[in-house]
Design an enzyme around this catalytic site. Structure first.
Site, mmCIF file in Angstrom:
data_model
loop_
_atom_site.group_PDB
_atom_site.id
_atom_site.type_symbol
_atom_site.label_atom_id
_atom_site.label_comp_id
_atom_site.label_asym_id
_atom_site.label_seq_id
_atom_site.Cartn_x
_atom_site.Cartn_y
_atom_site.Cartn_z
ATOM 1 C CD GLU A 199 -2.885 1.549 2.132
ATOM 2 O OE1 GLU A 199 -2.830 0.877 3.177
ATOM 3 O OE2 GLU A 199 -3.686 2.495 1.970
ATOM 4 C CD GLU A 211 2.028 8.457 4.386
ATOM 5 O OE1 GLU A 211 0.941 8.021 3.986
ATOM 6 O OE2 GLU A 211 2.441 9.600 4.123
ATOM 7 C CG ASP A 268 -1.714 14.014 -1.097
ATOM 8 O OD1 ASP A 268 -2.694 14.092 -0.340
ATOM 9 O OD2 ASP A 268 -0.616 13.555 -0.745
ATOM 10 C CE LYS A 322 -2.287 26.637 -5.196
ATOM 11 N NZ LYS A 322 -1.437 27.205 -4.158
ATOM 12 C CG ASP A 353 -11.561 12.720 -3.220
ATOM 13 O OD1 ASP A 353 -10.410 12.272 -3.145
ATOM 14 O OD2 ASP A 353 -11.828 13.935 -3.104
#
Ligand SMILES: C[S@@+](CC[C@H](N)C(=O)[O-])C[C@H]1O[C@@H](n2cnc3c(N)ncnc32)[C@H](O)[C@@H]1O
Length: 229
Positions: free
Chosen positions: A43, A68, A118, A122, A154
């Site tokens: 992951e 991460e 993320d 921009k 999303d």
């Protein structure tokens, strides 16, 4: 005032360094507890980590590797993994792109999950988006022939970009074709971000891609499927 970080690990500390991952490879980080060949699930960007914790608790025979970029999240996750007494999880603070490129052999990973990465909306930050053609190409290379790449977002604009990059990768096949993705996947464990976005009424986009050369009638069962009972 922000709460102070707790640095102690209440049990076994399963964090590993990027240097070890580079030098020895991800699989070696699970030895001698697991002996090759063993199923490996990766992951990228586990965030608060609930998703990875639930996956790992459900499948003790599977090795789960979490990468991460935020070392604080890795620290907090290491505390959760120790508290849950999960011996099948290893954690590294670093970038998923580097892990895929340099620390994983070809055809060695059963599942790759990237949940709600993320979107960097921009234009000036577009290069920071993880879903770039070289990343997807490398993901296709490290997947086992019966492996699967699972991506959720999303963000509707990011979903279009993800679709463009994925559908442009010749080594991958879209499980949901001709649709680019699906909006509901009851078999999945919900991540904490997913719960937040659903509360806000956002539409979720789930992409599932498999290696192109595998006959499409090969049964595939994701470790991330929700409980079957
Ligand atoms: C929006 S959060 C989603 C967290 C979690 N996957 C979830 O769904 O609840 C995105 C996470 O990915 C991490 N991240 C961003 N870019 C990354 C990269 N290139 N490699 C590894 N982690 C990354 C961030 O630090 C953050 O924790």
């Amino acid at each position: 005032m922000s709460r102070s970080l707790k640095y102690d690990i209440p049990g076994v500390d399963w964090r590993r360094s990027m240097a070890d991952a580079y030098e020895f490879g991800i699989h070696s980080l699970f030895e001698p507890d697991y002996t090759a060949p063993f199923p490996l699930v990766v992951e990228i960007g586990f965030g608060r980590g609930e998703f990875l914790l639930e996956l790992a608790a459900k499948s003790p025979d599977v090795a789960f590797f979490g990468v991460e970029v935020s070392w604080k999240r890795v620290l907090k996750m290491a505390r959760k993994v120790a508290r849950a007494e999960l011996g099948n999880v290893r954690l590294v603070a670093g970038r998923g792109e580097a892990i895929l490129q340099d620390c994983l052999p070809e055809q060695s990973v059963q599942e790759i999950w990237v949940n709600f990465s993320d979107p960097w909306p921009k234009a000036a930050h577009a290069h920071r988006r993880i879903f770039q053609p070289p990343f997807i190409h490398r993901a296709a290379q490290v997947l086992e022939p019966a492996g699967v790449l699972k991506i959720a977002t999303d963000d509707p604009i990011y979903a279009v970009q993800i679709d463009e990059v994925l559908s442009g990768e010749p080594l991958l096949h879209n499980v949901h074709a001709p649709a680019p993705c699906i909006g509901e996947d009851p078999a999945r464990i919900e991540t904490s971000y997913e719960q937040d976005w659903r509360t806000e009424g956002r539409t979720i986009h789930f992409f599932d891609y498999v290696p192109q050369n595998v006959p499409q009638n090969v049964p595939r069962k994701a470790a991330g499927a929700a409980s079957e009972s």
